[in-house]
Design a protein around this motif. Structure first.
Motif, PDB file in Angstrom:
ATOM      1  N   MET B  21       0.820  -1.206   0.000  1.00 23.87           N
ATOM      2  CA  MET B  21       0.000   0.000   0.000  1.00 23.87           C
ATOM      3  C   MET B  21       0.862   1.269   0.000  1.00 23.87           C
ATOM      4  SD  MET B  21      -3.542   0.110   0.474  1.00 23.87           S
ATOM      5  CE  MET B  21      -4.059   1.214   1.790  1.00 23.87           C
ATOM      6  N   GLU B  22       1.890   1.289   0.865  1.00 23.20           N
ATOM      7  CA  GLU B  22       2.704   2.501   1.003  1.00 23.20           C
ATOM      8  C   GLU B  22       3.370   2.888  -0.310  1.00 23.20           C
ATOM      9  OE1 GLU B  22       1.886   0.130   3.662  1.00 23.20           O
ATOM     10  OE2 GLU B  22       4.041  -0.260   3.540  1.00 23.20           O
ATOM     11  N   ASP B  23       3.623   1.877  -1.117  1.00 23.59           N
ATOM     12  CA  ASP B  23       4.293   2.180  -2.372  1.00 23.59           C
ATOM     13  C   ASP B  23       3.434   3.048  -3.284  1.00 23.59           C
ATOM     14  OD1 ASP B  23       6.662   0.799  -1.817  1.00 23.59           O
ATOM     15  OD2 ASP B  23       5.659  -1.107  -2.241  1.00 23.59           O
ATOM     16  N   TYR B  24       2.176   3.129  -2.961  1.00 20.56           N
ATOM     17  CA  TYR B  24       1.275   3.947  -3.785  1.00 20.56           C
ATOM     18  C   TYR B  24       0.945   5.274  -3.130  1.00 20.56           C
ATOM     19  CZ  TYR B  24       0.747  -0.476  -6.211  1.00 20.56           C
ATOM     20  OH  TYR B  24       1.001  -1.629  -6.904  1.00 20.56           O
ATOM     21  N   GLN B  25       1.550   5.532  -1.986  1.00 21.78           N
ATOM     22  CA  GLN B  25       1.206   6.747  -1.265  1.00 21.78           C
ATOM     23  C   GLN B  25       2.112   7.908  -1.640  1.00 21.78           C
ATOM     24  OE1 GLN B  25       1.136   5.383   2.781  1.00 21.78           O
ATOM     25  NE2 GLN B  25      -0.749   4.232   2.440  1.00 21.78           N
ATOM     26  N   GLY B  26       1.506   8.953  -2.144  1.00 26.41           N
ATOM     27  CA  GLY B  26       2.268  10.149  -2.524  1.00 26.41           C
ATOM     28  C   GLY B  26       2.296  11.136  -1.379  1.00 26.41           C
ATOM     29  N   ALA B  27       2.083  12.398  -1.681  1.00 25.15           N
ATOM     30  CA  ALA B  27       2.085  13.427  -0.651  1.00 25.15           C
ATOM     31  C   ALA B  27       0.969  13.152   0.349  1.00 25.15           C
ATOM     32  CB  ALA B  27       1.893  14.801  -1.300  1.00 25.15           C
ATOM     33  N   ILE B  28       1.107  13.730   1.537  1.00 23.95           N
ATOM     34  CA  ILE B  28       0.071  13.566   2.560  1.00 23.95           C
ATOM     35  C   ILE B  28      -1.182  14.299   2.109  1.00 23.95           C
ATOM     36  CG2 ILE B  28      -0.559  14.171   4.922  1.00 23.95           C
ATOM     37  CD1 ILE B  28       2.541  13.981   5.470  1.00 23.95           C
ATOM     38  N   ALA B  29      -2.305  13.595   2.187  1.00 28.57           N
ATOM     39  CA  ALA B  29      -3.551  14.173   1.672  1.00 28.57           C
ATOM     40  C   ALA B  29      -3.958  15.383   2.499  1.00 28.57           C
ATOM     41  CB  ALA B  29      -4.654  13.130   1.684  1.00 28.57           C
ATOM     42  N   ARG B  30      -4.308  16.435   1.826  1.00 27.16           N
ATOM     43  CA  ARG B  30      -4.636  17.677   2.493  1.00 27.16           C
ATOM     44  C   ARG B  30      -6.111  18.024   2.421  1.00 27.16           C
ATOM     45  NH1 ARG B  30       0.480  20.233   3.080  1.00 27.16           N
ATOM     46  NH2 ARG B  30       1.690  18.487   3.849  1.00 27.16           N
ATOM     47  N   TRP B  31      -6.936  16.987   2.403  1.00 24.10           N
ATOM     48  CA  TRP B  31      -8.361  17.285   2.456  1.00 24.10           C
ATOM     49  C   TRP B  31      -8.779  17.536   3.901  1.00 24.10           C
ATOM     50  CZ3 TRP B  31      -7.680  12.490  -0.667  1.00 24.10           C
ATOM     51  CH2 TRP B  31      -7.682  12.754  -2.036  1.00 24.10           C
ATOM     52  N   CYS B  32      -9.923  18.144   4.100  1.00 24.22           N
ATOM     53  CA  CYS B  32     -10.407  18.420   5.449  1.00 24.22           C
ATOM     54  C   CYS B  32     -10.607  17.101   6.202  1.00 24.22           C
ATOM     55  CB  CYS B  32     -11.759  19.136   5.409  1.00 24.22           C
ATOM     56  SG  CYS B  32     -11.784  20.618   4.419  1.00 24.22           S
TER      57      CYS B  32
END
Ligand SMILES: Cc1ncc(C[n+]2csc(CCOP(=O)(O)OP(=O)(O)O)c2C)c(N)n1
Ligand SMILES: Cc1ncc(C[n+]2csc(CCOP(=O)(O)OP(=O)(O)O)c2C)c(N)n1
Ligand code: SF4
Ligand code: SF4
Ligand SMILES: [Mg+2]
Ligand SMILES: [Mg+2]
Lengths: 640, 317, 640, 317
Positions: B21-32
């Motif tokens: 899973m982590e391999d697909y994680q980009g920047a930290i999501a900045r949604w509310c």
């Protein structure tokens, strides 16, 4: 004053004046302009196209211009409804449509009068006119015909009535579908064209229509040829000089299409718009075999969006459009600049503003090509001047787009798009084709915008490259393509995008001056007006005037050395097909005068008081009119 | 998979990478906090992991909006373009590079308002991609304006006294377009259903359109409140050829058996906007795909020069 | 160097240093800049808005600027996540945001550090900082806090730790929703603000939230006030000068909205886009009662199309947008010019190119506003410089659009849009409202484009006028609006459309020079930079430098007299918020230098060597930085 | 009818003019001989005459295309704007001047390709106007390029080896959009049916969408050839609430009784693109109209100044 000669059908009017036996008068000229004009749908355009191609293939210089009616389907026999083709050909190279027609074949007197009103005919022109109207069943038409002849008599034309309808009826039932080939035959005899070449060209034109149609058309052509031989007492001779240089002949849109293929581009993403569409018609027919596709999108915005998506993912793609389409694409062009995705945009300019004159030439998209995107979006604008340059500009455009990761707008126009000109056959280079895309893994420490801090250049990265994952974004971003709203990142990104264009500028050469290196007046032009301007300069020089010219290929960035060149002339003026106020118009002052578009760019760039003479006739400029403007500007004296 | 642009791929070595899973994680999501987009992101990363998609062979394309930040939060290639124009860009990418997996995320303003023309035509083209409508019934990023899917009378900053019109139904609109090949609806707050729907969309060959009901706690908290709290507000379309998650049967008892092959029925079921029907409305793999219709020969540079010279011959003087 | 003062909660840290009895130190200044900054969602913006409004209402000059984070929802306690408001207020009029903040209330040390990195704080600033982090449950945060304090210690700030959280917890359960009011109270005491006015302003802010919320907020504010009174040993005094001039205070978008209403326009057709949208939010709330409508269209193209349709059929309508939207509207703008349908377009500029910096200020749409339409499409571009001018520009824009039957683009920007400034209350005039549309029958011999051949002006005709039926068309047309492709008609139409703009130019006044009429350097600006430029000029003059400035309202046509004005200075340079290469950047030469956008226009128009200094920080320019640029340019010596 | 902009109208004298067909004839139509647009023009002029519409109170709005020359040939007010953008202009006209009768003519490229987004949204808005799609299945004015409604495999200049895709069905697309209120189809070569359809559209209060099958002898001669020659190729939708022309019963024997109130059935009937079904597919006058939703108070200049001063009070220092 030329003598009026009235030839007529032997059958009806008895034997023509004078005996044909002593052989026709031979009018030997270095060049001439021939025009064929009919109601739309009567095929004068095809006739002219074949005639023009044959002239070129025989080794004459040539330049053809389409005569297009204002309406989709203008009423028959209306002045505004003339449709056809104008062919200027000569012993030497022909670079523009010239001033006026020397020989015209007209299918009715009304379309002829329409052409005369537009000033298309030389005062001593020879006119061949179908005379079926004299005896037309409709009396109103007979009256119109009489009135028309009276009108014609006011000029010094040499008028030849030709029983075209009558002669054609001997061969076909509906002469509306044949008169054009008869006319072709007339012209062939008069101008001594190679009949085998004509047959071959007819075969090419009607290649999808079958043998029978071909045969009938040839028969009609030959009938015209024979009739002329028997009845006319003049011929026009335009010698050819044999040449070893192999040539091709085509219009500018075909040249753009072939250029795109030669440049190795494979996706033309477009939406139909006159006068750009015929380029995609050409491509649609042949692209398959090159592995290329024409994608007709749902609108211009989608068209450029698809091209940008493709360029982002692989090879440079391009879009072809005209003014209204360019306006719609502006937002996406800004995105391509921001993403540094290479893109080639061809804008085949037509009359504006708005829908304007869709089929007619104009050069009024220059400023919008340079500045039409919101925000600071530096990119490249260049303008080919001939059919040959149309071809090569696509190769240049792809290379610049790719090397500088930017947008390149290629400005052509309706004059180039539909005109036909022979030019030296290009030597193709397989390296132009080369796919730039390879997909090696990426060092994770290298950012996707690995800007050289000096030049702003960076290599493009493609999906499929392991380790290179990044998100291209139209938001302000840093070298890592991360959204970055801080002042420094935005200043740096803006600087890098601008710097590239400055670097490109440093690779350009100063333009050549045509004529003397210094003098009283320098005429500056761009795009399709080159031939007409240079011809005007030639004539002015022949008159002893101190005039040179200079034609620009790059508009953004401008080529170097302009200020220095301009400084050698007392006065500099651009000649363009766009609108400018005349200095002596009411209310117009030096402060509020709207200037022609290149003039504006040059003033800002060089601070030289660049004047302009420009018109928006919906037609190419005539060398004679440019000459008049030159004389007039010289009378006004030095201004720089 | 063969393509000029990526010839190097075909001669690559055997790829034995395994992705977490982590391999697909980009920047930290900045949604509310509480934004439904978070769970869509998670479901997507799960899907990529389950399917073991290569990050470099995957492209996320978006427009502009909260939902369109999606690509930044994936560690794949991404194209975050213009508002309303995700689809043309995605189409270009897929036409040029059929070897890539293309996903599109759009907001309801993005897709159904400014992008409506492209949306309609993309359904026609039926280019093989997964297209997600993250529908929060509002313009989120620009801070609360009425969108085409805002329910009638629901207030916003541009229609403060309530939305004037009935909401546009993205399902019936899609199903009205000739050549529609995959139309589904799911809700981000039912992760299992969301995941299965994304999976079905991914496995569909063609334009797979999924409307995801998405909560926006900032601007449209009320809209899906009931549906979230009361499973009975939801009707599950189930079928052997559709989506059926037995684990959910206990919770979502309203079930409609619907064959995704039945277009008439799909339209009928899609009609009421105020019913939350989840599942695959329509699927038809036999629909022609634009890119297949125009698959092209691949030529070498030399062949092309040769062919172009033949063209010149036709135009030779 | 200011003395560092550490006040702290009595309860926790025992009695503060020194006795409060002797009364606080009074810092008496003609102006000061106060900033409140928090994580986004903690309400610092509201606090700042109320504070700014109260300053204005007390009779101070004021200018507020929003502090907007880069992200929708930035993580808590992140440097890039600071959200808030900056209020500069003074005894006299305040025209810009100034250089740096003198007093800041920060909710955590990270957002404070973020502001410091951006250079927002004066070196001797007073900092009030919530100290709850010192004892935070999360040790990492405690460490960050310690590190932050160390970082702060490197500067000369006067730091006051305030137990904001702790104090708020006495009143509310969730201090995230209350700290902002506490901070407001702190500021109120420090700056001696009128507490009744504050209460009234709180009531206005929370007018839709009910009495309970109001009461709680007032209580929090009063708690802050009381805490400050008890614990702080300094106050800042910015005297007010009583004035008879009634004033209003609002941001530029509200001023645009009210201006549109005052101008009698009734249809705002738009599509949401930052930073333009808030104008339509304002209008949506109040327009109903004026008989006006906000039409939110499906996209920007439809938005402008609806406006043009309405203008064609009746009253001038308008559209409000920002850069990307302007790009999309270009095709329709060209149509409006061609149809001579009046139209007002407001472009609230933001950072570009492409999506760029959606919430941030920039002035980079100038050239696209002037030249973004394909073809020759003459129209008007003007740029208000203050909130007051935002209001009046809409009235001017409508009048010009109508009288000249053309498109008027009003360029504002994010700085004007979101900033707040008091200005003299406009005197409304009922005549501005007047409907121009009456529908008398039309003389059938009068063409729909009854151009005055001198001025190009003609009265508009509306559907409903008997006998006046015609079809407006974007194709080239004659005075009868009939499609006309002949050279004369197109030349004439182009001329008439251009002439009008020249006539308008003749009605304009030369711009005023700010400062001495001649000198070494003239700084030219446009739009929202006016206050900052003039402040910089004042300071430069105070330093004895020979500098003046000149601010342009009309960009197209330009106001008269520029060349003459420029000639009185040794050197002319524009100051703008858009991108230009610096003359000494690598690869940059005088020939290829990208110049700031107004500079470019002025060079072309005046042939004066107009230099430029421009930046794209996504923030307003600071007078101090402009001053530096002035000094640097003067060192370079004369250039004109 | 009351409106600020046209206050003079309400105090006009009694209008006893009578209009003949000629009174509606503008410039001489410049379409090709045999072009179906001619008969649409005639039917329209007949309609105006029958309804005795005041020429000055009538506006024809169009985009760009052969079909979009329509306004020039009417002697009414006209707005010949941009390709694909007739609908926004017409919407603006009608919002500003509800007293006018607004007609829109568009080509298939105009409406269904570049104008698709506006089309979809206009159906939603349901503004009261008559909207005609003159469908010749081709781009006419630009000389023969594939349009969204070009039948699959039919050649054009841009797809010379045949159209790639199945044609878009404008009827199902329209019927898929929430708030559709009137959808009909007719053929220009059946003047009686054409006329009755236009009339029904005119009398519908709301957005009346009519697709007119239109022959283009230049580019798509073959497409409607069979349908023109063989009345059996046509299926008439008849109903008491729809269109039924007894005179045509003898010729068009394929009849389907269809209640225009039935949306499901309308969609089903509209589905097959290769069947020429003529009649009213759907009609629903109860659908909300955008302009009604936002009817506004009319204020005098003085009232507005007063109100604006109150606004200023809120912002006063
Ligand atoms: C051409 C253009 N128009 C408008 C905008 C402003 N804009 C940005 S996002 C957005 C809409 C966001 O709503 P939606 O698409 O529903 O996405 P969400 O934020 O709700 O996920 C708008 C209007 C823009 N960026 N570009
Ligand atoms: C923005 C823009 N794009 C393209 C064009 C060129 N254009 C004019 S008419 C037309 C399509 C005509 O087809 P259709 O709408 O079906 O009308 P028809 O001529 O068949 O009646 C196109 C593409 C244009 N005028 N403007
Ligand atoms: S505004 Fe709404 S949609 Fe946007 S991030 Fe926040 S919760 Fe999500
Ligand atoms: S090209 Fe076709 S649609 Fe256009 S006028 Fe001619 S027949 Fe009619
Ligand atoms: Mg949304
Ligand atoms: Mg068509």
């Amino acid at each position: 004053m030329a003598t009026k000669t009235r030839a007529s059908s032997e059958k009806k009017k008895g034997p023509g004046k004078g005996s044909k036996k002593k052989g026709p008068e031979i009018i030997r000229v270095p060049e001439t302009t021939v025009e064929i004009v009919s109601d739309s749908g009567e095929g004068a355009q095809k006739c002219g196209q074949i005639f023009g191609a044959v002239c070129a293939k025989m080794g004459n210089g040539a330049w053809t211009v389409e005569i297009i009616p204002a309406e989709i389907q203008p009423p028959a026999r209306s002045k505004a409804g003339g449709s056809g083709n104008r062919v200027r050909f000569g012993t030497e190279e022909i670079t523009n449509w010239g001033d006026a027609t020397n020989l015209v074949v007209a299918f009715n007197e009304q379309v002829l009068l329409g052409r005369i009103e537009l000033g298309a005919l030389a005062e001593d022109a020879i006119v061949l006119l179908d005379n079926k109207w004299a005896t037309h069943a409709d009396e109103d038409i007979q009256k119109e015909w009489q009135g028309g002849l009276k009108e014609l008599a006011k000029h010094d034309y040499r008028i030849v009535e030709v029983p075209m309808e009558e002669e054609c009826l001997k061969i076909v039932e509906d002469p509306r579908r044949g008169k054009n080939m008869f006319a072709l035959g007339l012209l062939a005899w008069i101008c001594d064209r190679d009949v085998d070449l004509i047959r071959a060209q007819i075969a090419h034109q009607f290649r999808r229509k079958g043998e029978e149609i071909y045969q009938r058309n040839v028969e009609l052509m030959e009938a015209g040829y024979g009739w002329a031989e028997k009845n006319l007492d003049f011929r026009i001779e335009v010698p050819t000089i044999p040449s070893d240089v192999p040539k091709v002949v085509m219009n500018g849109n075909e040249a753009i299409g072939m250029g795109a293929i030669a440049a190795g581009m494979e996706l033309c993403s477009m939406y139909p718009i006159t006068p750009a569409t015929s380029a995609s018609h050409y491509l649609s027919e042949v692209y398959d075999k090159f592995g290329g596709v024409v994608h007709q999108a749902e609108d211009e915005i989608a068209a450029v969006g698809v091209a940008i998506g493709a360029s982002y993912a692989g090879k440079v793609a391009y879009t072809i459009t005209s003014g209204p389409g360019l306006s719609l694409k502006q937002e996406f062009l800004g995105l391509a600049v921001m993403l540094e995705v290479p893109l080639v945009v061809v804008d085949v300019q037509r009359g504006g503003p708005s829908t304007g004159l869709p089929t007619k030439v104009e050069q009024s998209d220059l400023l919008t090509a340079c500045f039409g995107q919101h925000g600071d979006a530096p990119h490249v604008v260049l303008a080919p001047a001939t059919m040959e340059e149309c071809f090569h500009s696509m190769i240049t455009a792809r290379r610049i787009a790719e090397a500088f990761r930017t947008v390149v707008i290629v400005l052509t126009d309706a004059n180039l798009a539909t005109g036909v000109q022979p030019y030296p056959r290009p030597q193709l280079d397989a390296r132009w084709q080369q796919a730039p895309v390879s997909l090696p893994p990426v060092d994770e420490n290298v950012p996707p915008y690995d800007w050289d801090p000096q030049t702003g250049l960076s290599p493009q990265r493609y999906p499929g490259q392991p380790g290179g994952m990044y998100t291209a974004t139209g938001l302000a971003h840093n070298a890592w393509s991360k959204v970055a709203y801080d002042p420094d990142s935005h200043q740096l990104g803006s600087q890098m995008r601008s710097r590239k264009i400055a670097v490109l500028q440093q690779t350009l050469k100063p333009p050549q001056v045509y004529g003397s290196d210094s003098g009283e007046l320098l005429v500056v032009g761009w795009g399709s007006t080159k031939g007409a301007i240079e011809e005007a300069v030639d004539r002015a020089q022949a008159e002893g005037l101190s005039v040179s010219s200079c034609h620009l290929t790059f508009i953004q960035p401008l080529q170097p050395g302009l200020k220095e060149i301009f400084s050698r002339f007392d006065r500099v003026m651009t000649v363009e097909i766009n609108y400018s106020d005349e200095p002596d118009d009411p209310y117009i002052t030096d402060e509020n005068r709207r200037r022609a578009q290149l003039a504006w760019v040059l003033r800002a760039s060089t601070l030289v008081d660049v004047d302009c003479w420009s018109r928006v006739p919906g037609q190419p400029l005539r060398p004679g009119n440019i000459l008049k403007a030159i004389r007039q500007r010289l009378e006004m004296g030095a201004k720089v | 998979m063969t393509h000029l642009g990526c010839s190097l791929l075909s001669c690559g070595v055997v790829d034995d990478r395994h992705f977490e899973m982590e391999d697909y994680q980009g920047a930290i999501a900045r949604w509310c906090p509480g934004c439904g987009d978070h769970s869509i992101l998670t479901a997507m990363q799960r899907l990529l992991e389950e399917e073991q998609l290569k990050p470099e062979q995957t492209v996320f394309v978006s427009g502009i909006g909260c939902s369109s930040r999606f690509p930044h939060y994936m560690k794949t290639y991404g194209f975050h373009g213009l508002h309303g124009r995700a689809i043309p860009a995605a189409t270009g990418i897929k036409l040029e590079r059929p070897d890539l997996d293309v996903f599109v995320t759009m907001g309801d303003g993005d897709c159904c308002s400014i992008g409506a023309g492209h949306w309609i035509h993309a359904i026609r083209y039926n280019v093989d991609m997964v297209v997600l409508l993250l529908d929060n019934n509002m313009y989120g990023l620009t801070k609360g304006q009425t969108s085409p899917t805002t329910p009638a009378t629901f207030p916003s900053n541009t229609q403060p006294y309530g939305s004037y019109l009935e909401a546009l139904n993205p399902l019936t609109a899609t199903l009205g377009v000739t050549n529609a090949s995959f139309v589904a609806q799911t809700a981000e707050w039912i992760p299992a259903h969301l995941f299965e729907t994304l999976k079905a969309a991914y496995h569909h060959k063609g334009f797979a359109f999924v409307r995801i009901l998405q909560r926006c706690p900032v601007y449209t908290e009320k809209i899906y409140e009931d549906a979230v709290r009361q499973p009975d507000a939801i009707e599950m379309l189930i079928h052997d050829d559709g989506i059926h998650i037995p684990d959910l049967d206990e919770i979502y008892k309203n079930q409609i058996i619907h064959d995704p092959g039945n277009l008439d029925e799909a339209r009928r079921l899609a009609e009421p906007f105020d019913r939350f029907r989840l599942g695959i409305f329509y699927r038809n793999e036999k629909r022609p795909r634009y890119e297949d219709l125009r698959r092209l020969p691949v030529r070498t540079a030399e062949e092309k020069v040769e062919l172009l010279n033949q063209e010149f011959d036709r135009y030779a003087v």
